[in-house]
Scaffold this motif. Sequence first.
Motif, PDB file in Angstrom:
ATOM      1  N   ARG A 105       0.865  -0.668   0.322  1.00  0.00           N
ATOM      2  CA  ARG A 105      -0.124   0.012  -0.118  1.00  0.00           C
ATOM      3  C   ARG A 105       0.790   1.839  -0.021  1.00  0.00           C
ATOM      4  N   ASP A 245      -3.937  -2.131   8.301  1.00  0.00           N
ATOM      5  CA  ASP A 245      -4.925  -1.710   7.760  1.00  0.00           C
ATOM      6  C   ASP A 245      -5.111  -0.361   8.733  1.00  0.00           C
ATOM      7  N   ASP A 249      -5.474   3.374   6.375  1.00  0.00           N
ATOM      8  CA  ASP A 249      -6.401   4.833   5.834  1.00  0.00           C
ATOM      9  C   ASP A 249      -5.697   5.886   6.605  1.00  0.00           C
ATOM     10  N   VAL A 279      -7.979   1.129  -1.582  1.00  0.00           N
ATOM     11  CA  VAL A 279      -8.241   0.572  -0.361  1.00  0.00           C
ATOM     12  C   VAL A 279      -9.350   1.125   0.375  1.00  0.00           C
TER      13      VAL A 279
HETATM   14 MN    MN Z   1      -9.051  -1.162   5.782  1.00  0.00          MN
END
Ligand code: MN
Length: 359
Positions: A105, A245, A249, A279
Amino acid sequence: MAQHRVAVIAGDGIGKEVVPAGLRVLNAALEAAGAPGLLTAEFDWGSEYYLQNGRMMPEDALATLDRFDAIYLGAIGDPRVPDHVSLWGLLLPIRKSFDLYVNLRPVKLLRGVTSPLRDKEPADIDFLCVRENTEGEYAGVGGRVHTGTPYEVALQTNVFTYHAVERIVRYSFELARTRRHRLASITKSNACQYSMVFWDEVVEAVSKGYPDVEVNRMHVDAAAAYFVTRPESFDVVVASNLFADILTDLGGAIQGSLGMAPSANLSPERKHPSLFEPVHGSAPDIAGKGIANPAGAIWAGSMMLDFLGESQAAALVMEALQQILEAGQTKTPDLGGKASTEEMAGEIAEMVRSLAGKL
Ligand code: MN
Ligand code: NAD
Ligand code: IPM
Protein backbone atom coordinates in the motif's frame (compact mmCIF):
# COMPACT_ATOMS: atom_id res chain seq x y z
CA MET A 1 1.99 -9.92 -27.37
CA ALA A 2 -0.64 -11.97 -25.56
CA GLN A 3 -3.52 -10.19 -23.88
CA HIS A 4 -3.63 -10.19 -20.11
CA ARG A 5 -6.66 -11.99 -18.69
CA VAL A 6 -8.15 -10.00 -15.84
CA ALA A 7 -11.06 -11.06 -13.64
CA VAL A 8 -13.08 -7.98 -12.74
CA ILE A 9 -15.16 -7.90 -9.55
CA ALA A 10 -16.61 -4.40 -9.20
CA GLY A 11 -18.51 -5.52 -6.08
CA ASP A 12 -20.70 -3.11 -4.15
CA GLY A 13 -21.41 0.59 -3.76
CA ILE A 14 -18.78 2.84 -5.30
CA GLY A 15 -16.85 -0.26 -6.41
CA LYS A 16 -19.30 -0.29 -9.32
CA GLU A 17 -18.35 3.29 -10.14
CA VAL A 18 -14.57 3.34 -9.73
CA VAL A 19 -13.89 0.03 -11.50
CA PRO A 20 -15.31 1.04 -14.91
CA ALA A 21 -13.46 4.36 -14.52
CA GLY A 22 -10.24 2.48 -13.85
CA LEU A 23 -10.65 0.08 -16.76
CA ARG A 24 -11.24 2.96 -19.12
CA VAL A 25 -7.92 4.55 -18.14
CA LEU A 26 -5.98 1.27 -18.14
CA ASN A 27 -7.13 0.32 -21.61
CA ALA A 28 -6.35 3.81 -22.91
CA ALA A 29 -2.84 3.46 -21.50
CA LEU A 30 -2.27 0.01 -23.00
CA GLU A 31 -3.41 1.28 -26.37
CA ALA A 32 -1.17 4.35 -26.10
CA ALA A 33 1.76 2.07 -25.24
CA GLY A 34 1.04 -0.07 -28.29
CA ALA A 35 -0.10 -3.08 -26.24
CA PRO A 36 -3.37 -4.96 -26.61
CA GLY A 37 -6.18 -4.05 -24.20
CA LEU A 38 -7.04 -6.22 -21.21
CA LEU A 39 -9.06 -9.36 -21.80
CA THR A 40 -11.58 -8.89 -19.01
CA ALA A 41 -14.27 -11.13 -17.58
CA GLU A 42 -16.72 -9.39 -15.27
CA PHE A 43 -18.18 -11.22 -12.30
CA ASP A 44 -21.32 -9.85 -10.66
CA TRP A 45 -20.36 -11.24 -7.26
CA GLY A 46 -21.00 -9.26 -4.12
CA SER A 47 -23.86 -8.30 -1.84
CA GLU A 48 -26.55 -8.16 -4.53
CA TYR A 49 -25.49 -11.66 -5.57
CA TYR A 50 -25.72 -12.71 -1.91
CA LEU A 51 -29.24 -11.37 -1.52
CA GLN A 52 -30.29 -13.45 -4.53
CA ASN A 53 -28.21 -16.59 -4.04
CA GLY A 54 -27.40 -16.77 -0.34
CA ARG A 55 -23.66 -16.58 -0.94
CA MET A 56 -21.26 -13.84 -1.99
CA MET A 57 -19.76 -15.78 -4.86
CA PRO A 58 -20.33 -19.22 -6.41
CA GLU A 59 -18.90 -22.34 -4.83
CA ASP A 60 -16.31 -22.74 -7.59
CA ALA A 61 -15.37 -19.05 -7.61
CA LEU A 62 -11.78 -19.57 -6.46
CA ALA A 63 -11.15 -22.18 -9.17
CA THR A 64 -12.62 -19.77 -11.72
CA LEU A 65 -10.44 -16.87 -10.56
CA ASP A 66 -7.33 -19.02 -10.50
CA ARG A 67 -7.40 -19.18 -14.30
CA PHE A 68 -6.75 -15.43 -14.63
CA ASP A 69 -3.52 -13.44 -14.66
CA ALA A 70 -4.85 -10.88 -12.18
CA ILE A 71 -7.98 -9.76 -10.34
CA TYR A 72 -9.23 -6.17 -10.35
CA LEU A 73 -11.65 -5.48 -7.52
CA GLY A 74 -13.70 -2.44 -6.49
CA ALA A 75 -15.10 -2.83 -2.98
CA ILE A 76 -17.32 -5.15 -0.98
CA GLY A 77 -19.88 -4.09 1.61
CA ASP A 78 -23.57 -3.23 1.65
CA PRO A 79 -25.70 -2.03 4.56
CA ARG A 80 -28.18 -4.87 3.86
CA VAL A 81 -25.60 -7.59 4.54
CA PRO A 82 -23.56 -7.84 7.77
CA ASP A 83 -20.00 -6.75 6.99
CA HIS A 84 -18.39 -9.86 8.44
CA VAL A 85 -20.60 -12.00 6.19
CA SER A 86 -19.80 -10.05 3.02
CA LEU A 87 -16.07 -9.79 3.64
CA TRP A 88 -15.60 -13.36 4.86
CA GLY A 89 -17.64 -14.49 1.86
CA LEU A 90 -15.49 -12.91 -0.82
CA LEU A 91 -12.46 -10.70 -0.30
CA LEU A 92 -10.84 -12.37 2.70
CA PRO A 93 -11.12 -15.93 1.29
CA ILE A 94 -9.43 -14.78 -1.93
CA ARG A 95 -6.55 -13.16 -0.04
CA LYS A 96 -6.13 -16.25 2.13
CA SER A 97 -6.76 -19.09 -0.30
CA PHE A 98 -4.48 -17.60 -2.92
CA ASP A 99 -1.91 -16.89 -0.23
CA LEU A 100 -1.63 -13.25 -1.33
CA TYR A 101 0.66 -12.62 1.56
CA VAL A 102 1.91 -9.16 0.63
CA ASN A 103 -0.54 -6.30 0.76
CA LEU A 104 1.46 -3.44 -0.68
CA ARG A 105 0.00 0.00 0.00
CA PRO A 106 1.88 3.06 -1.23
CA VAL A 107 1.41 6.22 0.82
CA LYS A 108 2.44 8.95 -1.54
CA LEU A 109 1.21 12.47 -1.96
CA LEU A 110 0.71 12.90 -5.68
CA ARG A 111 1.50 16.14 -7.49
CA GLY A 112 -1.58 18.31 -7.60
CA VAL A 113 -3.11 17.03 -4.36
CA THR A 114 -3.12 19.04 -1.13
CA SER A 115 -2.42 17.05 2.02
CA PRO A 116 -4.32 17.98 5.17
CA LEU A 117 -0.86 18.12 6.75
CA ARG A 118 0.14 21.76 6.61
CA ASP A 119 3.32 22.44 4.61
CA LYS A 120 3.83 18.85 3.46
CA GLU A 121 4.83 18.47 -0.19
CA PRO A 122 4.97 15.36 -2.39
CA ALA A 123 8.62 14.88 -1.42
CA ASP A 124 7.63 14.63 2.26
CA ILE A 125 5.00 11.91 1.90
CA ASP A 126 6.36 9.00 -0.08
CA PHE A 127 6.55 5.61 1.60
CA LEU A 128 5.35 2.04 1.16
CA CYS A 129 3.32 0.10 3.71
CA VAL A 130 3.72 -3.65 3.61
CA ARG A 131 0.77 -5.32 5.29
CA GLU A 132 0.89 -8.98 6.31
CA ASN A 133 -2.19 -10.28 4.53
CA THR A 134 -2.89 -13.86 5.57
CA GLU A 135 -2.98 -14.20 9.36
CA GLY A 136 -2.39 -12.16 12.53
CA GLU A 137 -5.56 -10.52 13.79
CA TYR A 138 -7.39 -11.71 10.63
CA ALA A 139 -6.63 -15.40 11.17
CA GLY A 140 -10.32 -16.07 11.64
CA VAL A 141 -9.69 -18.21 14.71
CA GLY A 142 -12.11 -17.90 17.58
CA GLY A 143 -15.64 -18.52 18.64
CA ARG A 144 -18.53 -17.59 20.87
CA VAL A 145 -20.11 -19.64 23.62
CA HIS A 146 -23.01 -19.09 26.05
CA THR A 147 -24.46 -16.87 23.38
CA GLY A 148 -27.22 -14.59 24.54
CA THR A 149 -26.53 -15.16 28.24
CA PRO A 150 -24.75 -12.91 30.71
CA TYR A 151 -21.92 -15.48 30.59
CA GLU A 152 -21.32 -15.07 26.89
CA VAL A 153 -17.68 -15.36 25.83
CA ALA A 154 -16.19 -14.12 22.55
CA LEU A 155 -12.66 -15.09 21.51
CA GLN A 156 -10.82 -13.73 18.49
CA THR A 157 -7.36 -15.23 18.49
CA ASN A 158 -4.36 -13.66 16.81
CA VAL A 159 -2.18 -16.13 14.97
CA PHE A 160 1.45 -15.34 14.20
CA THR A 161 3.52 -18.03 12.55
CA TYR A 162 7.25 -17.97 11.88
CA HIS A 163 6.58 -18.84 8.23
CA ALA A 164 4.32 -15.83 7.61
CA VAL A 165 6.17 -13.27 9.70
CA GLU A 166 9.56 -14.21 8.28
CA ARG A 167 8.45 -13.93 4.64
CA ILE A 168 6.70 -10.56 5.04
CA VAL A 169 9.65 -9.14 6.95
CA ARG A 170 12.11 -10.44 4.36
CA TYR A 171 9.99 -9.00 1.53
CA SER A 172 10.07 -5.63 3.30
CA PHE A 173 13.84 -5.68 3.74
CA GLU A 174 14.24 -6.47 0.05
CA LEU A 175 11.91 -3.60 -0.84
CA ALA A 176 13.81 -1.19 1.41
CA ARG A 177 16.97 -2.17 -0.46
CA THR A 178 15.42 -0.89 -3.71
CA ARG A 179 14.55 2.44 -2.06
CA ARG A 180 16.06 4.55 0.74
CA HIS A 181 17.25 1.60 2.85
CA ARG A 182 15.01 2.34 5.83
CA LEU A 183 12.51 -0.05 7.39
CA ALA A 184 10.05 0.75 10.17
CA SER A 185 8.67 -2.35 11.87
CA ILE A 186 5.44 -1.59 13.68
CA THR A 187 4.41 -3.62 16.71
CA LYS A 188 2.90 -3.24 20.14
CA SER A 189 5.38 -5.40 21.96
CA ASN A 190 5.02 -3.52 25.22
CA ALA A 191 1.46 -4.82 25.64
CA CYS A 192 1.35 -7.90 23.37
CA GLN A 193 4.15 -9.81 25.02
CA TYR A 194 3.84 -13.01 22.95
CA SER A 195 2.87 -12.18 19.39
CA MET A 196 4.63 -8.86 19.03
CA VAL A 197 7.77 -9.81 20.92
CA PHE A 198 7.95 -12.78 18.57
CA TRP A 199 7.56 -10.42 15.58
CA ASP A 200 10.39 -8.22 16.92
CA GLU A 201 12.64 -11.27 17.27
CA VAL A 202 12.00 -12.31 13.68
CA VAL A 203 12.80 -8.78 12.48
CA GLU A 204 16.02 -8.86 14.51
CA ALA A 205 17.04 -12.21 13.02
CA VAL A 206 16.22 -11.29 9.41
CA SER A 207 17.93 -7.89 9.78
CA LYS A 208 21.29 -9.67 10.14
CA GLY A 209 21.18 -10.39 6.42
CA TYR A 210 20.51 -6.72 5.59
CA PRO A 211 23.21 -4.64 7.30
CA ASP A 212 22.64 -1.95 4.67
CA VAL A 213 19.04 -1.37 5.83
CA GLU A 214 18.40 0.77 8.89
CA VAL A 215 15.64 -0.73 11.05
CA ASN A 216 13.42 1.29 13.31
CA ARG A 217 11.14 -0.52 15.73
CA MET A 218 8.04 1.42 16.66
CA HIS A 219 4.90 0.88 18.66
CA VAL A 220 1.80 1.30 16.58
CA ASP A 221 0.43 4.13 18.68
CA ALA A 222 3.59 6.18 18.26
CA ALA A 223 3.75 5.27 14.56
CA ALA A 224 0.25 6.66 14.06
CA ALA A 225 1.42 9.99 15.44
CA TYR A 226 4.60 9.95 13.33
CA PHE A 227 2.53 9.40 10.16
CA VAL A 228 1.10 12.84 10.91
CA THR A 229 4.05 14.67 12.47
CA ARG A 230 6.96 13.36 10.38
CA PRO A 231 5.83 11.31 7.39
CA GLU A 232 9.12 12.14 5.66
CA SER A 233 10.92 9.83 8.10
CA PHE A 234 9.27 6.72 6.58
CA ASP A 235 10.52 4.67 3.63
CA VAL A 236 9.19 1.09 3.98
CA VAL A 237 6.79 0.25 6.81
CA VAL A 238 5.95 -3.35 7.74
CA ALA A 239 3.11 -4.28 10.07
CA SER A 240 0.61 -6.95 10.95
CA ASN A 241 -2.70 -7.34 9.17
CA LEU A 242 -4.83 -5.17 11.46
CA PHE A 243 -2.22 -2.59 12.38
CA ALA A 244 -1.43 -1.92 8.73
CA ASP A 245 -5.14 -1.89 7.87
CA ILE A 246 -5.68 0.97 10.29
CA LEU A 247 -2.46 2.80 9.47
CA THR A 248 -3.18 2.75 5.73
CA ASP A 249 -6.52 4.53 6.13
CA LEU A 250 -4.50 7.17 7.97
CA GLY A 251 -2.06 6.95 5.06
CA GLY A 252 -4.95 7.63 2.68
CA ALA A 253 -5.97 10.64 4.72
CA ILE A 254 -2.52 12.22 4.59
CA GLN A 255 -2.45 11.55 0.83
CA GLY A 256 -5.35 13.96 0.59
CA SER A 257 -8.25 11.47 0.55
CA LEU A 258 -9.00 7.86 1.30
CA GLY A 259 -10.15 7.82 -2.32
CA MET A 260 -6.54 8.28 -3.46
CA ALA A 261 -5.02 5.20 -1.83
CA PRO A 262 -4.15 2.05 -3.87
CA SER A 263 -3.49 -1.50 -2.79
CA ALA A 264 -1.91 -4.61 -4.34
CA ASN A 265 -2.47 -8.05 -2.80
CA LEU A 266 0.46 -9.97 -4.17
CA SER A 267 1.51 -13.52 -4.69
CA PRO A 268 5.18 -12.59 -5.19
CA GLU A 269 6.00 -16.06 -6.52
CA ARG A 270 2.99 -15.81 -8.87
CA LYS A 271 1.44 -19.05 -7.68
CA HIS A 272 -2.02 -17.50 -7.98
CA PRO A 273 -3.42 -14.32 -9.54
CA SER A 274 -2.67 -11.21 -7.54
CA LEU A 275 -5.53 -8.89 -6.63
CA PHE A 276 -5.52 -5.12 -7.11
CA GLU A 277 -8.03 -2.80 -5.43
CA PRO A 278 -8.30 0.64 -3.89
CA VAL A 279 -7.82 0.80 -0.10
CA HIS A 280 -11.26 2.30 0.45
CA GLY A 281 -14.56 0.47 0.87
CA SER A 282 -17.95 0.69 -0.81
CA ALA A 283 -18.72 4.13 0.74
CA PRO A 284 -22.50 3.72 1.09
CA ASP A 285 -22.72 7.40 2.08
CA ILE A 286 -21.83 8.53 -1.46
CA ALA A 287 -22.66 5.41 -3.53
CA GLY A 288 -24.89 6.01 -6.54
CA LYS A 289 -24.08 9.71 -6.72
CA GLY A 290 -21.32 9.33 -9.30
CA ILE A 291 -18.89 11.42 -7.26
CA ALA A 292 -16.46 8.78 -5.94
CA ASN A 293 -12.81 9.58 -6.48
CA PRO A 294 -11.52 7.02 -9.01
CA ALA A 295 -7.82 7.72 -8.31
CA GLY A 296 -7.23 4.87 -5.84
CA ALA A 297 -8.73 2.37 -8.28
CA ILE A 298 -6.81 3.86 -11.21
CA TRP A 299 -3.54 3.79 -9.26
CA ALA A 300 -4.19 0.19 -8.16
CA GLY A 301 -4.74 -0.55 -11.85
CA SER A 302 -1.38 0.99 -12.65
CA MET A 303 0.19 -1.33 -10.06
CA MET A 304 -1.56 -4.22 -11.83
CA LEU A 305 -0.16 -3.19 -15.22
CA ASP A 306 3.30 -2.98 -13.69
CA PHE A 307 2.93 -6.44 -12.16
CA LEU A 308 1.80 -7.78 -15.54
CA GLY A 309 4.95 -6.39 -17.14
CA GLU A 310 3.32 -3.36 -18.77
CA SER A 311 5.59 -0.80 -17.13
CA GLN A 312 5.23 1.79 -19.88
CA ALA A 313 1.44 1.79 -19.71
CA ALA A 314 1.63 1.80 -15.90
CA ALA A 315 3.85 4.89 -15.93
CA LEU A 316 1.55 6.62 -18.44
CA VAL A 317 -1.38 6.13 -16.07
CA MET A 318 0.44 7.69 -13.14
CA GLU A 319 1.73 10.64 -15.16
CA ALA A 320 -1.70 11.35 -16.65
CA LEU A 321 -3.37 11.08 -13.24
CA GLN A 322 -0.93 13.59 -11.76
CA GLN A 323 -1.20 16.00 -14.67
CA ILE A 324 -4.98 16.09 -14.32
CA LEU A 325 -4.68 16.60 -10.56
CA GLU A 326 -2.17 19.40 -11.14
CA ALA A 327 -4.37 21.07 -13.74
CA GLY A 328 -6.97 21.13 -10.99
CA GLN A 329 -10.07 21.53 -13.17
CA THR A 330 -11.42 17.99 -12.89
CA LYS A 331 -11.33 16.80 -9.29
CA THR A 332 -14.01 14.95 -7.36
CA PRO A 333 -15.57 16.62 -4.29
CA ASP A 334 -13.35 14.80 -1.76
CA LEU A 335 -10.41 16.67 -3.36
CA GLY A 336 -12.25 19.97 -3.26
CA GLY A 337 -13.58 19.87 -6.83
CA LYS A 338 -16.94 19.44 -8.51
CA ALA A 339 -16.22 16.74 -11.09
CA SER A 340 -17.94 13.39 -11.34
CA THR A 341 -16.12 10.06 -11.30
CA GLU A 342 -16.67 9.72 -15.05
CA GLU A 343 -15.48 13.23 -15.85
CA MET A 344 -12.27 12.73 -13.89
CA ALA A 345 -11.59 9.33 -15.47
CA GLY A 346 -12.43 10.71 -18.92
CA GLU A 347 -9.92 13.53 -18.53
CA ILE A 348 -7.23 11.14 -17.33
CA ALA A 349 -7.85 8.80 -20.27
CA GLU A 350 -7.65 11.79 -22.62
CA MET A 351 -4.38 12.88 -21.01
CA VAL A 352 -3.01 9.35 -21.38
CA ARG A 353 -3.63 9.61 -25.12
CA SER A 354 -1.95 13.00 -25.43
CA LEU A 355 1.08 11.77 -23.45
CA ALA A 356 1.52 8.73 -25.69
CA GLY A 357 5.05 8.56 -26.98
CA LYS A 358 6.19 11.46 -24.78
CA LEU A 359 7.35 9.49 -21.72
MN1 MN B 1 -9.08 -1.12 5.54
P1 NAD C 1 -15.19 3.45 3.28
O1 NAD C 1 -13.77 3.41 2.85
O2 NAD C 1 -16.17 2.83 2.38
O3 NAD C 1 -15.61 4.97 3.53
C1 NAD C 1 -15.02 5.79 4.52
C2 NAD C 1 -15.22 7.27 4.14
O4 NAD C 1 -14.38 7.61 3.03
C3 NAD C 1 -16.65 7.59 3.69
O5 NAD C 1 -17.02 8.86 4.16
C4 NAD C 1 -16.55 7.60 2.18
O6 NAD C 1 -17.49 8.41 1.53
C5 NAD C 1 -15.13 8.09 1.95
N1 NAD C 1 -14.58 7.52 0.70
C6 NAD C 1 -14.13 6.25 0.55
N2 NAD C 1 -13.73 6.06 -0.71
C7 NAD C 1 -13.94 7.21 -1.37
C8 NAD C 1 -13.72 7.63 -2.71
N3 NAD C 1 -13.21 6.81 -3.64
N4 NAD C 1 -14.04 8.90 -3.05
C9 NAD C 1 -14.54 9.74 -2.14
N5 NAD C 1 -14.76 9.41 -0.85
C10 NAD C 1 -14.47 8.15 -0.47
O7 NAD C 1 -15.23 2.77 4.73
P2 NAD C 1 -16.48 2.36 5.66
O8 NAD C 1 -17.51 3.42 5.58
O9 NAD C 1 -15.89 2.00 6.95
O10 NAD C 1 -17.03 1.03 5.02
C11 NAD C 1 -18.13 0.97 4.11
C12 NAD C 1 -18.29 -0.46 3.65
O11 NAD C 1 -17.17 -0.86 2.88
C13 NAD C 1 -18.39 -1.48 4.78
O12 NAD C 1 -19.31 -2.46 4.37
C14 NAD C 1 -17.00 -2.06 4.88
O13 NAD C 1 -16.96 -3.35 5.42
C15 NAD C 1 -16.59 -2.04 3.43
N6 NAD C 1 -15.16 -2.00 3.15
C16 NAD C 1 -14.73 -2.76 2.11
C17 NAD C 1 -13.41 -2.70 1.70
C18 NAD C 1 -12.96 -3.53 0.54
O14 NAD C 1 -13.77 -4.15 -0.12
N7 NAD C 1 -11.69 -3.59 0.24
C19 NAD C 1 -12.53 -1.82 2.33
C20 NAD C 1 -13.01 -1.04 3.40
C21 NAD C 1 -14.32 -1.13 3.80
C1 IPM D 1 -9.13 -3.15 3.56
C2 IPM D 1 -10.48 -3.38 4.18
C3 IPM D 1 -10.67 -4.84 4.57
C4 IPM D 1 -9.57 -5.23 5.54
C5 IPM D 1 -12.01 -5.14 5.23
C6 IPM D 1 -13.14 -4.67 4.37
C7 IPM D 1 -12.15 -6.57 5.60
O1 IPM D 1 -10.66 -2.53 5.27
O2 IPM D 1 -8.82 -3.79 2.54
O3 IPM D 1 -8.37 -2.33 4.07
O4 IPM D 1 -9.63 -4.92 6.72
O5 IPM D 1 -8.62 -5.85 5.08
